[in-house]
Scaffold this motif. Sequence first.
Motif, short mmCIF file in Angstrom:
data_model
loop_
_atom_site.label_atom_id
_atom_site.label_comp_id
_atom_site.label_asym_id
_atom_site.label_seq_id
_atom_site.Cartn_x
_atom_site.Cartn_y
_atom_site.Cartn_z
N VAL A 223 -0.60 27.78 -23.55
CA VAL A 223 -0.34 26.52 -24.25
C VAL A 223 -1.64 25.92 -24.78
CG1 VAL A 223 0.42 24.12 -23.94
CG2 VAL A 223 1.77 25.99 -22.99
N GLY A 224 -2.71 26.02 -23.99
CA GLY A 224 -4.00 25.45 -24.37
C GLY A 224 -4.82 26.32 -25.30
N LYS A 225 -4.23 27.42 -25.81
CA LYS A 225 -4.89 28.34 -26.75
C LYS A 225 -6.15 28.95 -26.13
CE LYS A 225 -1.86 26.86 -29.69
NZ LYS A 225 -0.62 27.66 -29.93
N GLY A 226 -6.00 29.36 -24.84
CA GLY A 226 -7.13 29.95 -24.13
C GLY A 226 -7.07 31.46 -24.10
N ASN A 227 -7.93 32.05 -23.27
CA ASN A 227 -8.04 33.51 -23.13
C ASN A 227 -6.93 34.00 -22.19
OD1 ASN A 227 -8.74 36.13 -22.46
ND2 ASN A 227 -10.92 35.71 -22.21
N VAL A 228 -5.78 34.36 -22.76
CA VAL A 228 -4.62 34.74 -21.95
C VAL A 228 -4.85 36.04 -21.16
CG1 VAL A 228 -2.17 35.38 -22.03
CG2 VAL A 228 -3.00 33.44 -23.37
N PRO A 229 -5.38 37.12 -21.78
CA PRO A 229 -5.66 38.32 -20.97
C PRO A 229 -6.59 38.04 -19.79
CG PRO A 229 -5.76 38.86 -23.30
CD PRO A 229 -5.66 37.36 -23.21
N GLY A 230 -7.61 37.21 -20.03
CA GLY A 230 -8.52 36.85 -18.94
C GLY A 230 -7.80 36.08 -17.85
N ALA A 231 -6.87 35.21 -18.24
CA ALA A 231 -6.11 34.44 -17.26
C ALA A 231 -5.19 35.35 -16.45
CB ALA A 231 -5.29 33.36 -17.97
N ILE A 232 -4.52 36.29 -17.12
CA ILE A 232 -3.63 37.22 -16.42
C ILE A 232 -4.41 38.03 -15.39
CG2 ILE A 232 -2.19 39.29 -16.70
CD1 ILE A 232 -1.37 38.17 -19.44
N PHE A 233 -5.55 38.56 -15.81
CA PHE A 233 -6.36 39.38 -14.90
C PHE A 233 -6.84 38.58 -13.70
CE2 PHE A 233 -10.45 40.99 -13.42
CZ PHE A 233 -10.13 42.31 -13.16
N ASN A 234 -7.35 37.37 -13.95
CA ASN A 234 -7.94 36.58 -12.86
C ASN A 234 -6.89 36.00 -11.93
OD1 ASN A 234 -11.02 36.18 -12.88
ND2 ASN A 234 -10.46 36.24 -15.04
N ALA A 235 -5.75 35.58 -12.48
CA ALA A 235 -4.69 35.07 -11.62
C ALA A 235 -4.18 36.17 -10.69
CB ALA A 235 -3.56 34.51 -12.46
N SER A 236 -4.05 37.37 -11.22
CA SER A 236 -3.59 38.51 -10.40
C SER A 236 -4.65 38.91 -9.38
CB SER A 236 -3.24 39.70 -11.30
OG SER A 236 -2.30 39.33 -12.28
N LEU A 237 -5.92 38.95 -9.82
CA LEU A 237 -7.02 39.29 -8.90
C LEU A 237 -7.11 38.27 -7.78
CD1 LEU A 237 -9.52 40.98 -8.17
CD2 LEU A 237 -10.84 39.56 -9.76
N SER A 238 -6.91 36.98 -8.11
CA SER A 238 -6.97 35.94 -7.10
C SER A 238 -5.91 36.15 -6.02
CB SER A 238 -6.78 34.57 -7.76
OG SER A 238 -6.82 33.54 -6.81
N SER A 239 -4.70 36.53 -6.44
CA SER A 239 -3.63 36.78 -5.46
C SER A 239 -3.99 37.92 -4.52
CB SER A 239 -2.32 37.09 -6.19
OG SER A 239 -1.84 35.95 -6.85
N ILE A 240 -4.59 38.96 -5.07
CA ILE A 240 -4.97 40.12 -4.25
C ILE A 240 -6.10 39.74 -3.28
CG2 ILE A 240 -6.00 42.43 -4.33
CD1 ILE A 240 -4.53 42.75 -7.07
N LEU A 241 -7.13 39.05 -3.79
CA LEU A 241 -8.24 38.64 -2.92
C LEU A 241 -7.76 37.67 -1.84
CD1 LEU A 241 -11.08 38.06 -5.56
CD2 LEU A 241 -10.85 39.97 -3.96
N GLY A 242 -6.77 36.84 -2.19
CA GLY A 242 -6.27 35.86 -1.23
C GLY A 242 -5.64 36.48 0.00
N VAL A 243 -5.10 37.68 -0.15
CA VAL A 243 -4.53 38.39 1.00
C VAL A 243 -5.57 38.54 2.10
CG1 VAL A 243 -3.65 40.63 1.77
CG2 VAL A 243 -2.79 39.61 -0.36
N PHE A 244 -6.83 38.77 1.71
CA PHE A 244 -7.90 39.00 2.68
C PHE A 244 -8.69 37.72 2.98
CE2 PHE A 244 -7.19 42.76 0.05
CZ PHE A 244 -6.84 43.69 1.02
N LEU A 245 -8.98 36.93 1.92
CA LEU A 245 -9.90 35.81 2.08
C LEU A 245 -9.24 34.57 2.68
CD1 LEU A 245 -11.99 36.04 -1.23
CD2 LEU A 245 -12.61 36.81 1.06
N THR A 246 -7.98 34.31 2.37
CA THR A 246 -7.34 33.10 2.88
C THR A 246 -7.28 33.07 4.42
OG1 THR A 246 -6.09 32.68 0.86
CG2 THR A 246 -5.21 31.73 2.89
N PRO A 247 -6.75 34.11 5.08
CA PRO A 247 -6.76 34.06 6.56
C PRO A 247 -8.17 34.06 7.14
CG PRO A 247 -5.92 36.18 5.78
CD PRO A 247 -6.02 35.28 4.59
#
Length: 335
Positions: free
Chosen positions: A125-149
């Motif tokens: 919606v904000g006319k930003g870098n959508v591929p970068g957002a997809i990659f980072n949002a997905s990477l964040s979910s994966i890293l969260g499996v280990f880093l959050t606990p």
Amino acid sequence: MNLVSKIKKEWFIVGMLCAIALATVSENIGKTDGIIHLDQLTGIGVAIVFFLHGLGLSPQAIRAGISNWRLHIFIQSATFVAYPALWLLLGKGFTAVLPMALALGFCYLFVLPSTISSSVAMTSVGKGNVPGAIFNASLSSILGVFLTPLLIQLFMGFEGLQLDLAQSVMSIGKLLLLPMVAGQLLRPLLVAYVERHKSVVNKIDKYVIILIVYNAFCDSVAQHIWSDFSLPLLLLCIAACCVVLLIMVHIIQWSARKVGFARPDEVAAVFCGTKKTLAAGVPMAKVIFGADPNLGMILLPIMLYHPLQIFYCAMLANRYAAQHNAANTAISSEA
């Protein structure tokens, strides 16, 4: 009619409020090991949600976004360094003012990964870098499996919370990561079917969250956790969520401009770096904190933060879009 249309538009928030209200009068139905064994049903639902996330993750988008390493480091640092650093600054205040379960909930909020769907949607919606957002949002979910606990144990271990860290990581991995990988592997076979039914698929995660919230609050009511909970305390939690959100949004905006990001990368950084996931946060909490009767109170900060971040970031996305359109109009008039 305006009220009805508003309820339809905000059905997810209304659904969570209804789940909380229903839990106060029907705790024996929705509690863990209750009449309908809702805890087992929601476990299956979470696996389905992350299977669908895996299906929706395009390899082309991953490849398009993977080379922008400065953006990746910035966003993941915002999520897993800046937010935890804010807890180090404010944590003593939270534990001094709030009941321990609520303070633990704020600590948990600060160490959660980013959202996937809403981060990407707001970036678009904000006319930003959508591929970068997809990659980072997905990477964040994966890293969260280990880093959050790991971060929860690091911060709240001092307050007497002890986790089986390896078991938590393995359980969260099975709950979130394996279904996502399975979705990626089966994407060539099922992606066309999912695209045809996108309007239904996009709501499944919200249905599952409402059921998990109902289960958590039924457990809390059954254990009489809320008997000492007051309206001023709730208002204090809402105010704290607002302050945290505003601090992080403006720090990330300022930092993105200081490091010289172009506007599309700034937009992706703001919407991926400031968000905290409710979709993964609720099931992860059930794994990390187990059958703790305080789970409803632990989840309260992320439940309050979620609609606030959606509302505020939607306004920001519209502002970024207006700036983008104004810049394009200026360029066109000059040409």
